[in-house]
Design a protein around this motif. Structure first.
Motif: not given
Length: 121
Positions: A92-121
């Protein structure tokens, strides 16, 4: 406050390719870093690749030369082009971002819900 939505996962044969996308939305002042992590059940979440707002990239050794991370700052979107996929890339691959939502707030980490990657042989 910030949402990350991934897309592009799926099932592919070994040696094939996938392109993951992640779009950030919400109350975004600035996004410093975006990236992709993967995590299997019972395992720690591990870095796959990151990219800064200026385009500096960082890759896990296991994906160097095969995966390429990129971003479109105007669209608040990060991509992961996955080539020469191997069964061991399956996870499962998760998207990540470090985001400032305001110039007056420190940045915060956010994560996506994930997406499945399956590689067959």
């Amino acid at each position: 406050q910030v949402q990350l939505v991934e897309s592009g996962g799926g099932l592919v044969q070994a040696g094939g390719s996938l392109r993951l996308s992640c779009v950030a939305s919400g109350n975004i002042f600035n996004i410093f870093t975006m990236g992709w992590y993967h995590q299997a059940p019972g395992k720690q979440r591990e870095l796959v690749a990151t990219i800064t707002i200026g385009g500096t990239t960082n890759y896990a050794d296991s994906v160097k030369g095969r995966f390429t991370i990129s971003r479109d700052n105007a669209k608040n979107t990060v991509y992961l082009q996955m080539n020469s996929l191997k069964p061991e890339d399956t996870d499962v691959y998760y998207c990540y971002a470090t985001v400032k939502t305001s110039p007056y707030r420190p940045p915060t980490d956010y994560w996506g819900q994930g997406t499945q990657v399956t590689v067959s042989s």
